[in-house]
Design an enzyme around this catalytic site. Structure first.
Site, short mmCIF file in Angstrom:
data_model
loop_
_atom_site.label_atom_id
_atom_site.label_comp_id
_atom_site.label_asym_id
_atom_site.label_seq_id
_atom_site.Cartn_x
_atom_site.Cartn_y
_atom_site.Cartn_z
N LYS A 72 0.85 -1.20 0.00
CA LYS A 72 0.00 0.00 0.00
C LYS A 72 0.88 1.24 0.00
O LYS A 72 1.58 1.53 0.98
CB LYS A 72 -0.89 0.04 1.23
N GLY A 89 7.29 4.76 8.12
CA GLY A 89 6.44 5.93 8.31
C GLY A 89 6.67 6.52 9.69
O GLY A 89 7.76 6.40 10.25
N SER A 90 5.63 7.12 10.23
CA SER A 90 5.78 7.82 11.50
C SER A 90 5.90 6.84 12.66
O SER A 90 5.37 5.73 12.61
CB SER A 90 4.60 8.75 11.72
N THR A 91 6.56 7.29 13.70
CA THR A 91 6.71 6.46 14.89
C THR A 91 5.35 6.18 15.50
O THR A 91 5.09 5.06 15.98
CB THR A 91 7.64 7.16 15.89
N GLU A 92 4.47 7.16 15.42
CA GLU A 92 3.14 7.00 16.00
C GLU A 92 2.40 5.81 15.35
O GLU A 92 1.87 4.94 16.04
CB GLU A 92 2.39 8.31 15.73
N GLY A 98 3.80 3.44 13.55
CA GLY A 98 4.62 2.24 13.80
C GLY A 98 4.25 1.61 15.14
O GLY A 98 4.13 0.39 15.26
N GLU A 142 10.49 0.85 10.06
CA GLU A 142 11.50 1.89 9.84
C GLU A 142 10.79 3.21 10.07
O GLU A 142 9.95 3.61 9.29
CB GLU A 142 12.04 1.76 8.41
N GLU A 182 10.45 15.35 15.48
CA GLU A 182 10.79 15.25 14.06
C GLU A 182 9.90 16.23 13.28
O GLU A 182 8.68 16.09 13.25
CB GLU A 182 10.53 13.83 13.57
P1 NAI Z 1 2.12 8.02 8.43
O1 NAI Z 1 2.96 7.21 9.30
O2 NAI Z 1 0.73 8.31 8.87
O3 NAI Z 1 1.96 7.32 7.00
C1 NAI Z 1 2.85 6.37 6.48
C2 NAI Z 1 2.04 5.27 5.79
O4 NAI Z 1 1.28 4.56 6.75
C3 NAI Z 1 1.04 5.75 4.76
O5 NAI Z 1 1.00 4.82 3.71
C4 NAI Z 1 -0.26 5.73 5.52
O6 NAI Z 1 -1.39 5.61 4.70
C5 NAI Z 1 -0.10 4.52 6.39
N1 NAI Z 1 -0.86 4.51 7.61
C6 NAI Z 1 -1.33 5.57 8.35
N2 NAI Z 1 -1.96 5.11 9.43
C7 NAI Z 1 -1.91 3.78 9.41
C8 NAI Z 1 -2.38 2.76 10.29
N3 NAI Z 1 -3.02 3.04 11.41
N4 NAI Z 1 -2.14 1.49 9.96
C9 NAI Z 1 -1.50 1.18 8.85
N5 NAI Z 1 -1.02 2.09 7.99
C10 NAI Z 1 -1.23 3.39 8.26
O7 NAI Z 1 2.84 9.35 8.10
P2 NAI Z 1 2.19 10.71 7.62
O8 NAI Z 1 0.89 10.98 8.32
O9 NAI Z 1 2.10 10.68 6.16
O10 NAI Z 1 3.24 11.77 8.12
C11 NAI Z 1 3.20 12.22 9.47
C12 NAI Z 1 4.58 12.37 10.02
O11 NAI Z 1 5.22 11.10 10.06
C13 NAI Z 1 5.52 13.22 9.21
O12 NAI Z 1 5.39 14.56 9.49
C14 NAI Z 1 6.85 12.69 9.63
O13 NAI Z 1 7.24 13.28 10.81
C15 NAI Z 1 6.59 11.24 9.85
N6 NAI Z 1 6.97 10.42 8.69
C16 NAI Z 1 8.13 9.73 8.77
C17 NAI Z 1 8.53 8.98 7.70
C18 NAI Z 1 9.80 8.21 7.75
O14 NAI Z 1 10.30 7.84 6.70
N7 NAI Z 1 10.32 7.93 8.88
C19 NAI Z 1 7.78 8.92 6.45
C20 NAI Z 1 6.54 9.66 6.48
C21 NAI Z 1 6.20 10.39 7.58
#
Ligand code: NAI
Length: 857
Positions: A225, A277-280, A282, A299, A430
Site C-alpha cells: 500500500k 512511516g511515522s513512529t506513531e 509504527g 523503519e 521530528e
Molecule cells: P504516516 O505514518 O501516517 O503514514 C505512512 C504510511 O502509513 C502511509 O501509507 C499511511 O497511509 C499509512 N498509515 C497511516 N496510518 C496507518 C495505520 N493506522 N495502519 C497502517 N497504515 C497506516 O505518516 P504521515 O501521516 O504521512 O506523516 C506524518 C509524520 O510522520 C511526518 O510529518 C513525519 O514526521 C513522519 N513520517 C516519517 C517517515 C519516515 O520515513 N520515517 C515517512 C513519512 C512520515
C-alpha cells in the site's frame, strides 16, 4: 551515491566557459574585468524545465484514474471510491486513485496467497531473472518514473533522476543476486509468505524498491500500500512488472489511506508486515500485530545529529548540511536535522551556512536548476509552520534567506534555528521539513551526550579531520547508521535501519534479507557451519520466463532436439555453387579479434571426425600480448556493482543466443540434450557471479587492540585459465565469471577439443560492454599454452583443469614468480552448482588484506 561533495551545487550549473568569453571581452573597454569569483556570485540561471508531456500521456492512457493492481490486472472500482492525487508544486489534481476497502485488501491478499506456492517453488535462478527484468524495466523507463515521482511528490527532478530512480534499479539488481544465491546463502530458510507492506510519501518509489525487492527475492509474495499522497509511481511500477511477465498475484498494489493500511495490518492471512512511516503509526502497528505471529519490521522517524568538531573542513560541512537537511526538503527520516557544533567554530559555520542558504534555489520541481522543490501536501506544510512557530515561541532564534518562495504550491524556505535549548520542542520532535536546529558543545563527551539526547536512533553524521576522534565517537552514537564526513549515503548492499523509536529491522544487504525469511520446516535445518549444501541447490528445470527476449528452457530443449534431428552438418543439396564464407575465428585479445602470431589454424571436428570449423593456433607471443592487454585493463577499479551489471549483461546476451550456442555445442559433443542444459547452466552461472560480485564481503576482525582490523577481499590481478575439455561453454564461463566478478582480468585457454563455443562467445563479450582486456581468449594446445602462462612473470595466478601431467607442469612452471596455482586433474561436474560454482572459486579469485585501524583519543 550522492553528488560530489565539497563543491557548491551551483558549480554543476555553470554554462560552458565558451559562453562566458564573449561576454567578458565585451565588458573590457567599458569597465574593470570581473573576477571569476565575482561572476560566480552574480551569474543568474535561466530555468531548465523538464517536459511533463510523457507523464501526461501516460496518465491519459489510464483515463487519469486507477484501480488497484490485483492478481495481474486492474481491479474495477466504483467512481465514488476514487480520490484526487495532487501535484504539490501546483496544487492541481494529477489523477484519481481508489480508496482500498476490506474487499479490495481481501482480494489482494487472496491473490498473493494463491500465487505463493508456485512463486516459492521456482528455482532461485528463475526469481533472479524476474528481479533482473524489473531492474531493467526501471532503467528503461527511468525518465518517466523520475518525472512522475517529481510531479507526484514535489521533490526536484534532479533528485528523482539522479538519486531515487538509480537507487531503485540498484536495489532490484542487488536483490536479483540474493534471489540467485538464496539456497546457498540461506540454507534451511524460505520466504516468509504473504507480506503486507506500507510505505510513506517521502521516497515513494525507492521505499517500494526497498520493500518489494527483498520480498520477491526471498520467494514471498506482496501486497503493497503506497502512501495516499504519492501512489502513482507504485502504479506505474505495477505496470512495468506486468510487462516484465511477473506472474499474477506475486505483486499486488492496493491504494488508499491509513484505513486501508489498518486493514492490511489486521488481515489474518498476512505473514509479515513491513512498515516505513511515522513512529506513531509504527507503534500502533506493533500493538495491532502483537501476539499474531506476524513477522514485523519498522523503519520509523528520526532526529539525527550532525556533529561538527572544530577541526572539520567547514566548506565541506556546509555542503554536507545542504545534503543532510535540504535534500528532499528535509522530508527524510534520517535527515541531519540537529546540527551540533563545537562552540569555538559555531559562529563561523553559521555565517557560512547563512551565505549558502541565500544562494539555494527553490521552485518548480521539474526545473533542473532548483535545489529544493515543494513540500508533499498542505497538511505537512501546516505541520512545519506550526512547529517553526513553536520554536520561535520557545525562544530560539529563526533565520531564513531574504528571497521569497513561489506563492503557488506547497513551498517552505530553508530555515536555521540558533540559540536552541536541547529540551525544546524543535530539538526533540521530528519536523520533517527543511528546518535545521543548531546547538553547541565543548567536548567530545558532551557532543555524544547531546547527540544521544533523543528517543530516536536512526542515523548520525560525524565531521572531523581526525580519524581517531571519528572512530571513537561513532560507536558511542546510538544510531543504526553513522556517516563519517558524509551524509545520506545509501546502497542496496548496506543495511539501513535504526533502533529505539526509529524502529527495528534492516533494509538492504544480507541483514535485510533475513527480514523476509523464515525457517523452512519442510526441508529441516542444515549445517551452516560445515557448509553442507541443501538438496535442491541444483538449478533444477530451467525457468519458464515470459520474456520474449530470453529464450526459456523449453525453447532450448526444443531447439536442441531440432539440432539432433537436423544436424547442421547434414547440409543437403546446395542450390548454387557458392564457396562458403570463411568464419575462421581469430584470438580475442584486448577486446579485439587478433590473428594468431603463428599464422596457423587448427581443425575442430565432431565426434565422427567431420570438420566443423577451424580456430587460431595461439603461441607464446599471443599469450604475451594477451597478458599485456589484461594488465592494461583498469577492471579492479570498477565498482562491484558495475562488474555485476556487466556479468548480467553477458548472461542476457548469451540467453538471447541460447539456441545457437546449444546447437553449436551439440554439434561438437554430439550431446544435444546436454548442450541445452549446458547453456542454461552457463546463464545461471553468470547470474550467480553477478550476484556474488557485491556480496563476497570481507570482515571486520575483533583484534586485541582498541580498534578494528578490516579484512578486505582483493582481486589477485591477471589470472591465467586453462579450461577443462568437458563443458566447452560452461567450463569457460565457470572460470572466467568468478575471476572477473572479483575484479581480476583473465587470459583463458578454452577447451582444446571443443573450442568453438568459446570463439562464438567473443561476440557475446563484445556486445556486453566488457571492457577491452578484461577477458582475453587464446585458442590452441591447452597444456603448452598453460605452461607459457605458468612461466610468465606477469601472470599472478593460474587455474588449470586438465591432465595430471599438465597440472604437474603448471605447478613446476609457476615457481619462477611463485604465483598461486589451482591445478586439478579429476573431473568436476560443471553443471552441478555444488561443484561448479561458489565460495571455493571466489576464494581462489581473491586474497585478503587486513587493514588495522586503532582508534580512541
Ligand atoms: P504516516 O505514518 O501516517 O503514514 C505512512 C504510511 O502509513 C502511509 O501509507 C499511511 O497511509 C499509512 N498509515 C497511516 N496510518 C496507518 C495505520 N493506522 N495502519 C497502517 N497504515 C497506516 O505518516 P504521515 O501521516 O504521512 O506523516 C506524518 C509524520 O510522520 C511526518 O510529518 C513525519 O514526521 C513522519 N513520517 C516519517 C517517515 C519516515 O520515513 N520515517 C515517512 C513519512 C512520515
Amino acid at each position: 551515491m550522492r553528488g560530489t561533495r565539497g563543491l557548491p551545487r551551483c558549480l554543476y550549473l555553470v554554462p560552458p566557459t565558451s559562453c562566458l568569453v564573449p561576454r567578458l571581452s565585451s565588458l573590457v573597454p567599458r569597465r574593470r574585468m570581473s573576477s571569476v569569483a565575482e561572476i560566480f556570485e552574480t551569474m543568474d540561471y535561466g530555468p531548465a524545465p523538464e517536459s511533463d508531456a510523457p507523464v501526461r500521456e501516460w496518465l491519459a492512457r489510464h483515463g487519469d484514474a486507477f484501480g488497484h493492481y490485483v492478481n495481474g490486472g486492474w481491479r474495477a472500482v466504483a467512481a465514488d471510491a476514487l480520490f484526487d492525487v495532487a501535484n504539490p508544486a501546483t496544487g492541481k489534481p494529477l489523477a484519481r486513485v481508489a480508496q482500498g476497502t476490506a474487499a479490495d485488501v481481501d482480494a489482494a491478499v487472496a491473490a498473493a496467497r494463491a500465487a505463493l506456492p508456485a512463486w516459492q517453488a521456482l528455482p532461485p535462478h528463475a526469481r533472479a531473472r524476474y528481479l533482473y527484468a524489473l531492474a531493467r524495466a526501471v532503467q528503461k523507463h527511468s525518465r518517466l518514473l523520475a518525472v512522475l515521482e517529481s510531479m507526484d511528490n514535489g521533490k526536484s527532478f534532479r533528485e528523482t533522476r539522479d538519486i531515487d530512480v538509480p537507487l531503485v534499479a540498484r536495489h532490484f539488481y542487488h536483490h536479483a543476486g540474493w534471489a540467485q544465491l538464496l539456497a546457498s546463502e540461506f540454507p534451511g530458510y524460505r520466504g516468509v509468505g504473504v507480506v503486507g507492506q506500507i510505505i510513506p510519501w517521502n521516497f515513494p518509489l525507492l521505499m517500494l524498491a526497498w520493500k518489494v525487492a527483498p520480498a520477491l527475492a526471498s520467494g514471498s509474495t506482496v501486497v503493497l500500500k503506497p502512501a495516499e499522497f504519492t501512489p502513482l509511481t507504485a502504479l506505474a511500477f505495477a505496470e512495468l512488472a506486468h510487462e516484465a511477465g511477473l506472474p499474477p498475484g506475486v505483486l499486488n498494489i492496493v491504494t488508499g489511506d491509513g484505513e486501508t493500511g489498518k486493514l492490511l495490518v489486521a488481515h489474518d492471512d498476512v505473514d509479515k508486515i513491513a512498515f516505513t512511516g511515522s513512529t506513531e503509526v509504527g507503534r500502533a502497528i506493533r500493538v495491532a500485530t502483537a501476539g499474531s505471529g506476524k513477522k514485523l519490521s519498522l523503519e520509523l522517524g528520526g532526529k539525527s545529529p550532525f556533529l561538527v568538531f572544530d577541526d572539520a573542513d567547514l566548506d565541506s560541512v556546509v555542503e554536507g548540511v545542504v545534503d543532510a537537511i535540504w535534500f528532499n526538503q528535509g522530508q527524510v527520516c534520517c535527515a541531519g536535522s540537529r546540527l551540533l557544533v563545537h562552540e569555538g567554530i559555531a559562529g563561523r559555520l553559521e555565517a557560512k551556512l547563512r551565505d549558502r542558504m541565500e544562494t539555494l534555489r527553490i521552485g518548480s520541481p521539474l526545473d533542473k536548476a532548483v535545489d529544493m522543490g515543494a513540500i508533499v501536501a498542505p497538511v505537512q506544510l501546516d505541520r512545519i509552520r506550526t512547529l517553526v512557530q513553536q520554536g520561535v515561541d520557545e525562544g530560539a532564534r529563526l533565520w531564513q534567506p531574504s528571497w521569497a518562495c513561489p506563492a503557488d504550491g506547497c513551498f517552505y524556505p530553508p530555515t536555521l534555528f540558533t540559540d536552541v535549548a536541547p529540551s525544546s520542542t524543535i530539538a526533540q520532535v521530528e519536523i520533517f521539513g527543511p528546518v535545521l536546529v543548531s546547538m553547541t558543545f565543548r567536548t567530545p563527551a558532551e557532543a555524544v551526550q547531546l547527540a544521544n539526547n533523543t528517543p530516536y536512533g536512526l542515523a548520525a553524521s560525524v565531521w572531523t579531520e581526525n580519524i581517531n576522534l571519528a572512530l571513537d565517537v561513532a560507536p558511542k552514537l546510538k544510531a543504526g547508521v553513522v556517516w563519517i564526513n558524509s551524509t545520506n549515503l545509501f546502497d542496496a548492499a548496506a543495511g539501513f535501519g535504526g533502533y529505539r523509536e526509529s524502529g527495528f529491522g534492516r533494509e538492504g544487504g544480507r541483514e535485510g534479507m533475513w527480514e523476509y525469511l523464515t525457517r523452512d520446516e519442510a526441508r529441516g535445518e542444515r549445517d551452516e557451519v560445515s557448509g553442507a549444501r541443501p538438496a535442491g541447490v541444483d538449478a533444477g528445470p530451467p525457468p519458464q520466463i515470459q520474456d520474449a527476449t530470453a529464450p526459456n528452457g523449453e525453447r532450448h530443449r526444443a531447439s536442441a532436439a531440432a539440432a539432433e534431428s537436423a544436424r547442421p552438418w547434414d547440409l543437403g543439396p546446395r542450390p548454387a555453387p557458392l564457396p562458403p564464407i570463411d568464419r575462421t575465428p581469430k584470438l580475442f585479445i584486448g577486446g579485439k579479434q587478433a590473428r594468431p602470431d603463428s599464422g596457423y589454424s587448427r581443425a575442430v571436428r565432431d565426434p565422427q571426425g567431420r570438420l566443423l570449423g577451424e580456430v587460431g593456433e595461439g603461441n607464446r607471443k599471443d599469450v604475451r600480448n594477451a597478458v599485456e592487454a589484461a594488465h592494461a585493463a583498469a577492471w579492479a577499479r570498477a565498482t562491484a556493482h558495475n562488474r555485476a551489471q556487466i556479468l548480467y549483461y553477458v548472461a542476457e546476451n548469451l540467453a538471447v543466443r541460447a539456441d545457437e550456442f546449444a546447437a553449436r555445442i551439440a554439434a561438437m559433443t554430439g550431446d544435444g540434450a546436454g548442450a541445452a542444459r549446458e547453456v542454461d547452466a552457463a546463464v545461471s552461472r553468470l547470474f550467480s557471479y553477478a550476484a556474488w560480485a557485491d556480496k563476497y564481503d570481507g570482515a571486520v576482525h575483533d583484534v586485541p587492540i582498541r580498534g578494528v582490523a578490516l579484512a578486505m577481499h582483493e582481486p589477485i590481478g591477471v589470472v591465467g585459465l586453462a579450461c577443462p575439455d568437458e563443458g566447452p561453454l560452461l567450463g569457460l564461463v565457470s572460470l572466467v565469471a568468478p575471476a572477473v566478478a572479483m575484479g581480476n582480468t583473465v587470459v583463458a585457454v578454452p577447451s582444446e577439443a571443443h573450442p568453438l563455443a568459446a570463439t562464438d562467445f567473443y561476440s557475446v563479450l563484445e556486445t556486453s560492454d566488457v571492457p577491452a582486456g578484461v577477458v582475453n581468449i587464446v585458442t590452441g594446445a591447452r597444456d603448452a599454452l598453460a605452461r607459457v602462462l605458468a612461466e610468465h612473470d606477469d601472470v599472478d595466478a593460474l587455474w588449470y583443469f586438465g591432465s595430471r601431467e599438465g597440472a604437474a607442469a603448471v605447478e613446476r612452471g609457476s615457481a619462477s614468480n611463485m604465483k598461486r596455482t589451482w591445478a586439478e586433474w579429476t573431473r568436476r561436474d560443471w553443471r552441478d552448482p555444488r561443484t561448479g560454482e561458489g565460495r571455493e572459486f571466489l576464494r581462489q579469485a581473491t586474497h585478503v588484506k587486513n587493514v588495522w585501524i586503532p582508534y580512541g583519543e
